[in-house]
Design an enzyme around this catalytic site. Structure first.
Site, mmCIF file in Angstrom:
data_model
loop_
_atom_site.group_PDB
_atom_site.id
_atom_site.type_symbol
_atom_site.label_atom_id
_atom_site.label_comp_id
_atom_site.label_asym_id
_atom_site.label_seq_id
_atom_site.Cartn_x
_atom_site.Cartn_y
_atom_site.Cartn_z
ATOM 1 N N ALA A 77 0.829 -1.203 0.000
ATOM 2 C CA ALA A 77 0.000 0.000 0.000
ATOM 3 C C ALA A 77 0.865 1.255 0.000
ATOM 4 C CB ALA A 77 -0.924 0.001 1.214
ATOM 5 N N GLU A 136 0.858 -10.199 0.283
ATOM 6 C CA GLU A 136 -0.506 -10.665 0.547
ATOM 7 C C GLU A 136 -1.223 -10.996 -0.763
ATOM 8 O OE1 GLU A 136 -2.175 -8.875 4.602
ATOM 9 O OE2 GLU A 136 -1.523 -7.290 3.225
ATOM 10 N N GLY A 144 1.364 -5.646 1.421
ATOM 11 C CA GLY A 144 0.228 -6.021 0.589
ATOM 12 C C GLY A 144 0.633 -6.711 -0.693
ATOM 13 N N GLU A 171 4.644 -5.327 7.983
ATOM 14 C CA GLU A 171 3.738 -4.347 8.581
ATOM 15 C C GLU A 171 4.088 -3.976 10.017
ATOM 16 O OE1 GLU A 171 1.343 -6.120 5.196
ATOM 17 O OE2 GLU A 171 2.842 -6.811 6.642
#
Length: 258
Positions: free
Chosen positions: A60, A108, A105, A128
């Site tokens: 992100a 992910e 992300g 994170e």
């Protein structure tokens, strides 16, 4: 600028442009996922890759996230989680080709795919906790299911970054290779893997994916019932009859997805 390409191996590719998993990029990806799910001719295999050497997805946009209030941030991550769930729920096999950085992300997204290939030079990790966060787009759930709970906890608690060799050794990726001169070795390996899947009966492959995805979430007795339901879907298909005939006639099968 990072260019994302979602390549449907036996159909035309769709290309998305964004610097990272920003809201506009996510909206484009949702539209593409809807197309893949609802198109008349379902692709047999989908490959996710980046068109920029050295980058798969950096996650992100934290500068953009910093401008969001608490409610906006929660809604954005909720939407990102739903997007990853949509990718994981695609009926056909999906492959993430990580030729470069796949952090937060980005990893992910790769974890939401069924299979993963990587260059040895790639760097990946759920980082994170180093930013005061935790994986919120499915990573805290998919990583333990991929590499085991204890190892996943170590990786998430420490925010550790891994290279392709280490990722292969722990089962985070299915295949890892030396990077080539054009910077797309993982993509080439993903295509090689896809070509091994393509000759198989499409409905059988999709039902096998459904049986495994749903079965791993329940107890073994319930999982056996799921397997039976999925198996029942392939019994009346023309492909099953073709597979039996090809075996008897000692020839390669010609599957048509019916």
């Amino acid at each position: 600028m990072v260019s994302w390409k979602c390549s449907c191996v036996d159909t035309r590719p769709g290309t998305l442009w964004a610097t990272c998993l920003c809201p506009s990029m996510c909206e484009q990806m949702r539209a593409l996922m809807s197309t893949l799910t609802n198109c008349d001719s379902v692709p047999r295999v989908v490959v996710f890759r980046s068109l920029v050497p050295g980058v798969f997805c950096a996650g992100a946009d934290l500068k953009e996230r910093a401008l969001m209030d608490d409610r906006q941030s929660d809604l954005f991550v909720h939407g990102l989680r739903d997007l990853m769930t949509h990718i994981a729920s695609l009926p056909m096999p999906t492959i993430a080709a990580m030729d470069g950085v796949a952090l937060g992300g980005g990893l992910e997204l790769a974890l939401a795919c069924d299979l993963r290939t990587a260059a040895y030079s790639a760097q990946m990790g759920l980082i994170e906790t180093t930013r005061g966060l935790l994986p919120g787009a499915g990573g805290s759930q998919r990583l333990p299911r991929t590499v085991g709970v204890s190892l996943a906890k170590e990786l998430i608690f420490t925010g550790k970054r891994l290279g392709g060799r280490a990722a292969l050794a722990m089962g985070l990726v299915n295949r890892a290779v030396d990077q080539n001169e054009t910077g797309d070795a993982a993509y080439s390996e993903a295509l090689s893997l896809a070509r091994e899947i393509l000759p198989q009966a499409p409905i059988a492959v999709r039902m096998a994916k459904e049986a495994m995805n749903r079965g791993t979430e329940v107890d073994i007795t319930s999982a056996m019932a799921i397997e039976r339901m999925c198996y029942a879907q392939v019994i009346p298909t023309r492909d099953r009859r073709e597979g039996m005939a090809a075996f008897i006639e000692k020839r390669p099968p010609r599957y048509i997805g019916e």
